[in-house]
Design an enzyme around this catalytic site. Structure first.
Site, short mmCIF file in Angstrom:
data_model
loop_
_atom_site.label_atom_id
_atom_site.label_comp_id
_atom_site.label_asym_id
_atom_site.label_seq_id
_atom_site.Cartn_x
_atom_site.Cartn_y
_atom_site.Cartn_z
N TYR A 57 0.81 -1.18 0.09
CA TYR A 57 -0.06 0.09 -0.05
C TYR A 57 0.78 1.36 -0.08
O TYR A 57 0.47 2.41 -0.21
CB TYR A 57 -1.02 0.15 1.15
CG TYR A 57 -1.88 -1.00 1.33
CD1 TYR A 57 -2.09 -1.87 -0.01
CD2 TYR A 57 -2.51 -1.46 2.53
CE1 TYR A 57 -3.03 -3.04 0.15
CE2 TYR A 57 -3.25 -2.62 2.82
CZ TYR A 57 -3.66 -3.33 1.45
OH TYR A 57 -4.47 -4.30 1.50
N HIS A 118 1.31 -11.81 1.66
CA HIS A 118 0.09 -10.93 1.11
C HIS A 118 -0.58 -11.93 0.01
O HIS A 118 -1.81 -11.78 -0.51
CB HIS A 118 0.61 -9.79 0.47
CG HIS A 118 -0.09 -8.67 0.11
ND1 HIS A 118 -0.07 -7.24 0.29
CD2 HIS A 118 -1.62 -8.82 -0.12
CE1 HIS A 118 -1.40 -6.77 0.15
NE2 HIS A 118 -2.21 -7.65 -0.05
#
Length: 268
Positions: A57, A118
């Protein structure tokens, strides 16, 4: 707030906030960082304590600064972040250690509550090395829980071949568009807690049905959908840039859906 006890005994808030578009121009995932995250400050003021972040992010340091500036004691937060499945972070154990150490620095803390891979790591040697570093930091107390994200059953089976510590969670897409029922059943059997990203996605006809159920409880269709998820043991991490919506996403603990309501939603 209600909590779910993970398979290692750690309690995790059943509602948290995502951060993937926070602090970015036009609230765009790929937008430039603005160096301000008023949305997160708002969420914290409203009572959110579970914060879902990720290296991908690009805003870990920003998120960490807001948490530090909030004056909320560190132990009240449940901080999740994620290691990308890319060479920069998983090419060696040293690379993975460096990534974890940098995340600890970004969050201005000496431990993370939950660290996830992730996305699936296709190379089995890299998967094993990465998980062994996770376990190393877990045993040292620098990670309170470790888990995965976007793993399918075959990825979990690969991990099972060598993992000494079972994943505490699998963060996956769970919503009415993508219910992921088969994988949810696997996670239940394995005692791995599901965490739903994108929990509020629904088709137009599904939203109408949720709104109808909501009228019974004086709740919105979105609140009904979130309640449906948490009543069946799914942790949710909705994200909003709107303070009113942030507040309503927490107003889930003053009513209970009936078995009939849940069946209706299941069949939408």
């Amino acid at each position: 707030m209600e909590y779910i006890t993970l398979n290692n005994g750690l309690e995790m808030p059943i509602v948290g906030t995502g951060t993937n578009t926070y602090g970015k121009e036009n609230n765009d995932y790929n937008g430039d960082l603005t160096n301000e995250i008023p949305e997160l400050a708002s969420a914290i003021e409203l009572g959110y304590r579970s914060i879902d972040a990720a290296i991908m992010y690009r805003n870990e340091e920003l998120v960490g600064s807001v948490l530090a500036e909030s004056k909320v004691p560190r132990e009240e937060f449940f901080i999740t972040t994620k290691i990308p499945a890319s060479e920069e972070y998983i090419s060696s154990k040293e690379a993975t250690r460096a990534a974890i150490d940098n995340s600890l620095k970004n969050f201005q803390t000496d431990y993370l509550d939950l660290l996830l891979i992730h996305f699936p790591i296709e190379d089995k040697v890299q998967l094993k090395n990465t998980w062994e570093v996770f376990e190393e930091y877990y045993e040292a107390g620098k990670l309170k829980a470790i888990g995965v994200s976007n793993f399918e059953e075959n990825h979990l089976d690969e991990l099972k071949e060598f993992a000494k510590v079972k994943p505490a969670v699998n963060q996956i897409q769970i919503n009415l568009k993508e219910p992921n029922k088969n994988l949810l059943a696997v996670l239940k059997d394995e005692e791995i807690t599901p965490v739903a990203w994108g929990p509020m996605k629904a088709e137009a006809h599904q939203k109408e049905a949720l709104d109808e159920i909501g009228k019974i409880y004086h709740k919105s269709g979105a609140q009904i959908l979130l309640k449906y998820q948490i009543q069946r043991g799914v942790i949710v991490i909705p994200k909003s840039h709107n303070r009113e919506n942030q507040a309503s996403n927490l107003e889930l603990f003053d009513f209970e859906l009936t078995a009939e309501d849940i069946e209706k939603i299941e069949n939408l």
